[in-house]
Write a protein that holds these residues in place. Structure first.
Motif, mmCIF file in Angstrom:
data_model
loop_
_atom_site.group_PDB
_atom_site.id
_atom_site.type_symbol
_atom_site.label_atom_id
_atom_site.label_comp_id
_atom_site.label_asym_id
_atom_site.label_seq_id
_atom_site.Cartn_x
_atom_site.Cartn_y
_atom_site.Cartn_z
ATOM 1 N N PRO A 70 -21.393 -20.761 11.807
ATOM 2 C CA PRO A 70 -21.933 -20.136 12.851
ATOM 3 C C PRO A 70 -21.171 -19.083 13.600
ATOM 4 O O PRO A 70 -19.976 -19.297 13.291
ATOM 5 C CB PRO A 70 -22.203 -21.226 13.794
ATOM 6 C CG PRO A 70 -22.294 -22.663 12.882
ATOM 7 C CD PRO A 70 -21.326 -22.297 11.769
ATOM 8 N N ILE A 71 -21.752 -18.018 13.776
ATOM 9 C CA ILE A 71 -21.114 -16.780 14.412
ATOM 10 C C ILE A 71 -21.263 -16.568 15.733
ATOM 11 O O ILE A 71 -22.364 -16.708 16.444
ATOM 12 C CB ILE A 71 -21.628 -15.405 13.696
ATOM 13 C CG1 ILE A 71 -21.575 -15.772 11.942
ATOM 14 C CG2 ILE A 71 -20.925 -14.465 14.148
ATOM 15 C CD1 ILE A 71 -22.165 -14.685 11.319
ATOM 16 N N THR A 72 -20.313 -16.644 16.675
ATOM 17 C CA THR A 72 -20.057 -16.237 17.817
ATOM 18 C C THR A 72 -20.190 -14.789 17.924
ATOM 19 O O THR A 72 -19.544 -13.947 17.698
ATOM 20 C CB THR A 72 -19.076 -16.728 18.616
ATOM 21 O OG1 THR A 72 -18.783 -18.328 18.562
ATOM 22 C CG2 THR A 72 -18.982 -16.550 20.025
ATOM 23 N N LEU A 73 -21.425 -14.554 18.885
ATOM 24 C CA LEU A 73 -21.747 -13.023 19.035
ATOM 25 C C LEU A 73 -21.182 -12.499 20.388
ATOM 26 O O LEU A 73 -21.282 -13.194 21.290
ATOM 27 C CB LEU A 73 -23.210 -12.534 19.020
ATOM 28 C CG LEU A 73 -23.849 -13.032 17.755
ATOM 29 C CD1 LEU A 73 -25.342 -13.146 17.694
ATOM 30 C CD2 LEU A 73 -23.309 -12.171 16.479
ATOM 31 N N SER A 74 -20.843 -11.287 20.322
ATOM 32 C CA SER A 74 -20.715 -10.448 21.692
ATOM 33 C C SER A 74 -21.815 -9.950 22.052
ATOM 34 O O SER A 74 -22.846 -10.050 21.318
ATOM 35 C CB SER A 74 -19.413 -9.633 21.341
ATOM 36 O OG SER A 74 -19.896 -8.480 20.437
ATOM 37 N N GLY A 75 -21.833 -9.364 23.496
ATOM 38 C CA GLY A 75 -22.888 -8.925 23.942
ATOM 39 C C GLY A 75 -23.701 -7.808 23.211
ATOM 40 O O GLY A 75 -22.795 -6.864 22.583
ATOM 41 N N PRO B 57 -19.277 -9.420 13.684
ATOM 42 C CA PRO B 57 -17.654 -9.172 13.980
ATOM 43 C C PRO B 57 -17.216 -8.561 12.679
ATOM 44 O O PRO B 57 -16.235 -8.132 13.098
ATOM 45 C CB PRO B 57 -17.115 -10.585 14.074
ATOM 46 C CG PRO B 57 -18.483 -11.419 14.744
ATOM 47 C CD PRO B 57 -19.584 -10.747 13.852
ATOM 48 N N ASP B 58 -17.720 -8.380 11.566
ATOM 49 C CA ASP B 58 -17.134 -7.795 10.574
ATOM 50 C C ASP B 58 -17.454 -6.260 10.360
ATOM 51 O O ASP B 58 -17.111 -5.820 9.622
ATOM 52 C CB ASP B 58 -17.275 -8.611 9.086
ATOM 53 C CG ASP B 58 -18.928 -8.614 8.906
ATOM 54 O OD1 ASP B 58 -19.746 -7.752 9.356
ATOM 55 O OD2 ASP B 58 -19.126 -9.219 7.752
ATOM 56 N N GLY B 59 -18.440 -5.799 11.354
ATOM 57 C CA GLY B 59 -18.765 -4.520 11.265
ATOM 58 C C GLY B 59 -19.925 -4.297 10.740
ATOM 59 O O GLY B 59 -20.519 -3.149 10.982
ATOM 60 N N ARG B 60 -20.489 -4.972 9.981
ATOM 61 C CA ARG B 60 -21.859 -4.757 9.497
ATOM 62 C C ARG B 60 -22.945 -5.224 10.487
ATOM 63 O O ARG B 60 -22.859 -5.924 11.350
ATOM 64 C CB ARG B 60 -22.038 -5.871 8.179
ATOM 65 C CG ARG B 60 -21.066 -5.640 6.943
ATOM 66 C CD ARG B 60 -21.692 -6.494 5.854
ATOM 67 N NE ARG B 60 -21.447 -7.867 6.463
ATOM 68 C CZ ARG B 60 -21.770 -9.124 5.843
ATOM 69 N NH1 ARG B 60 -22.332 -8.823 4.706
ATOM 70 N NH2 ARG B 60 -21.472 -10.158 6.131
ATOM 71 N N SER B 61 -24.092 -4.380 10.144
ATOM 72 C CA SER B 61 -25.119 -4.649 11.017
ATOM 73 C C SER B 61 -25.713 -5.919 10.504
ATOM 74 O O SER B 61 -25.582 -6.404 9.231
ATOM 75 C CB SER B 61 -26.295 -3.632 11.160
ATOM 76 O OG SER B 61 -26.846 -3.753 9.730
ATOM 77 N N LEU B 62 -26.455 -6.807 11.218
ATOM 78 C CA LEU B 62 -26.880 -8.093 10.960
ATOM 79 C C LEU B 62 -28.397 -7.672 9.953
ATOM 80 O O LEU B 62 -28.263 -8.577 8.832
ATOM 81 C CB LEU B 62 -27.543 -8.782 11.953
ATOM 82 C CG LEU B 62 -28.356 -9.972 11.695
ATOM 83 C CD1 LEU B 62 -27.577 -11.273 10.956
ATOM 84 C CD2 LEU B 62 -29.077 -10.845 12.952
ATOM 85 N N ALA B 63 -29.054 -6.741 10.156
ATOM 86 C CA ALA B 63 -29.982 -6.391 9.042
ATOM 87 C C ALA B 63 -29.370 -6.154 7.758
ATOM 88 O O ALA B 63 -30.069 -6.426 6.818
ATOM 89 C CB ALA B 63 -30.738 -5.049 9.688
ATOM 90 N N GLU B 64 -28.134 -5.300 7.559
ATOM 91 C CA GLU B 64 -27.644 -5.056 6.253
ATOM 92 C C GLU B 64 -27.159 -6.335 5.760
ATOM 93 O O GLU B 64 -27.323 -6.734 4.309
ATOM 94 C CB GLU B 64 -26.492 -4.180 6.523
ATOM 95 C CG GLU B 64 -26.952 -2.763 7.057
ATOM 96 C CD GLU B 64 -25.385 -2.064 7.423
ATOM 97 O OE1 GLU B 64 -25.617 -0.736 7.232
ATOM 98 O OE2 GLU B 64 -24.582 -2.575 7.791
ATOM 99 N N ALA B 65 -26.490 -7.311 6.437
ATOM 100 C CA ALA B 65 -26.167 -8.395 6.101
ATOM 101 C C ALA B 65 -27.296 -9.372 5.407
ATOM 102 O O ALA B 65 -27.200 -9.982 4.392
ATOM 103 C CB ALA B 65 -25.325 -9.216 7.071
ATOM 104 N N ILE B 66 -28.514 -9.671 6.109
ATOM 105 C CA ILE B 66 -29.407 -10.465 5.680
ATOM 106 C C ILE B 66 -30.032 -9.675 4.336
ATOM 107 O O ILE B 66 -30.385 -10.482 3.352
ATOM 108 C CB ILE B 66 -30.522 -10.440 6.960
ATOM 109 C CG1 ILE B 66 -29.925 -11.323 7.967
ATOM 110 C CG2 ILE B 66 -31.893 -11.037 6.238
ATOM 111 C CD1 ILE B 66 -30.954 -11.593 9.044
ATOM 112 N N ALA B 67 -30.285 -8.376 4.630
ATOM 113 C CA ALA B 67 -30.722 -7.662 3.357
ATOM 114 C C ALA B 67 -29.960 -7.943 1.964
ATOM 115 O O ALA B 67 -30.622 -7.959 0.882
ATOM 116 C CB ALA B 67 -31.190 -6.091 3.432
ATOM 117 N N ALA B 68 -28.695 -8.172 2.215
ATOM 118 C CA ALA B 68 -27.900 -8.529 1.014
ATOM 119 C C ALA B 68 -28.090 -9.763 0.350
ATOM 120 O O ALA B 68 -27.750 -10.088 -0.748
ATOM 121 C CB ALA B 68 -26.496 -7.894 1.387
#
Length: 338
Positions: free
Chosen positions: A3-8, A58-69
């Motif tokens: 699980p990933i803790t997100l910033s605002g 947190p690793d700099g990727r957009s969530l959309a990019e990460a899910i698509a991959a």
């Protein structure tokens, strides 16, 4: 996957907040009050303002990019079969520093026909904090004729429009469904978790006094056509209570977990209130978790525990497996339809 803790993630808006999100998170207050929403785990952009609204990991990727991959690890094979690489929800924290304007979101049929989208915008609210006299406006209290509505909107006769709606008091802990098409306005003094279909479609019935032009409020369709998405029928007290009622058989769906919202929400999203007793179990699913009180740990099947406290927002991938929440803590879990 852990699980990933997100910033605002707080895009600028046209209405004011009151600093409640920053205080909730324990962050320094913003000088600009026009950041009243935190889009949590979002792959939905602000209408006409992309990439505003999109979440960054947190690793700099957009969530959309990460899910698509890697959609199946993020969302799960059953979800991907039904929705593709799309989480199918959008979750926000919303801080009403002033009353929001009366507005409407289109349903799926209208969105498919006029907006080339499979999603409309049914939404629901879980009240985190509210002033003693806080309320929302929800649905017209009587049938409204098309020409009457057009006259109100064209002449910006806001007092008449609001007087025709149901004023519904709310308090912390309330959960309210707002179906697409129903006119509504969130009152001043409320902090809430909003879960909705993943669009930014809003038809403004009111705009005077807000930092927005009327042309931004008709979905690019013109008001004559856009007003066709409004539910002008009466929402009497019984229908309103159906949107607020406790879910049948919702308590204890898993240890430490109560399911929220009546069955009318099931086609669009789901939400759970997590209160460990002595622990709460999260079944494997893509979800957003908002910690509203206390502190504890979120343990996943395949990674070290994550410390959590009030104000934290977390993204839980499907591949985290079954998770366990422990501690003196209360959280809201938002997830796609199940």
């Amino acid at each position: 996957m852990r699980p990933i803790t997100l910033s605002g993630n707080m895009p600028r808006s046209f209405y004011r907040g009151a600093g409640r999100i920053d205080r909730f998170r324990g962050d320094p207050p913003k000088a600009d009050p026009y950041h009243p929403e935190d889009w949590i785990g979002s792959v939905t952009a602000r209408a006409g303002a992309a990439p505003a609204g999109l979440s960054t990991l947190p690793d700099g990727r957009s969530l959309a990019e990460a899910i698509a991959a890697d959609p199946e690890r993020w969302l799960g094979p059953e979800h991907v079969a039904a929705h593709g690489a799309d989480p199918a929800i959008l979750v926000k924290l919303l801080d009403a520093g002033e009353r929001l304007p009366l507005h409407v979101h289109p349903d799926r049929a209208f969105a498919r026909t006029h907006l080339a989208s499979p999603y409309g915008k049914t939404e629901a609210w879980i009240i985190v904090d509210a002033a003693p006299d806080a309320a929302v406006h929800l649905g017209f209290a009587r049938d409204v004729a098309p020409e009457e509505l057009a006259g109100w909107v064209g002449g910006q006769r806001v007092a008449e429009m609001l007087a025709a709606t149901n004023r519904v008091p709310v308090r912390p802990g309330d959960a309210v469904v707002c179906p697409a098409g129903v006119p509504h306005a969130i009152g001043e003094g409320i902090l809430l978790v909003e879960i909705q279909e993943p669009t930014d479609f809003s038809l403004l019935l009111e705009w005077e006094g807000y930092d927005i032009e009327p042309e931004a409020g008709h979905l690019g369709l013109g008001f004559d056509q856009a007003l066709g998405c409004v539910d002008r029928a009466s929402w009497d007290a019984g229908r309103i209570e159906d949107l607020r009622r406790t879910r049948r058989a919702g308590r204890g769906v898993r240890p430490g977990v109560d399911r929220l919202f009546p069955e009318a929400a099931d086609a669009f999203f789901a939400a759970e209130r997590l209160r460990p007793d002595p622990y709460g179990v999260l079944d494997p699913a893509f979800s957003v978790v908002v910690v509203v009180e206390g502190a504890g740990t979120l343990e996943s099947a395949h990674a070290e525990p994550v410390d959590v406290r009030a104000g934290h927002t977390l993204l839980v991938p499907y591949a985290s497996g079954e998770c366990v929440l422990r501690g003196e803590v209360t959280a809201i879990r938002c997830r796609p339809p199940v």
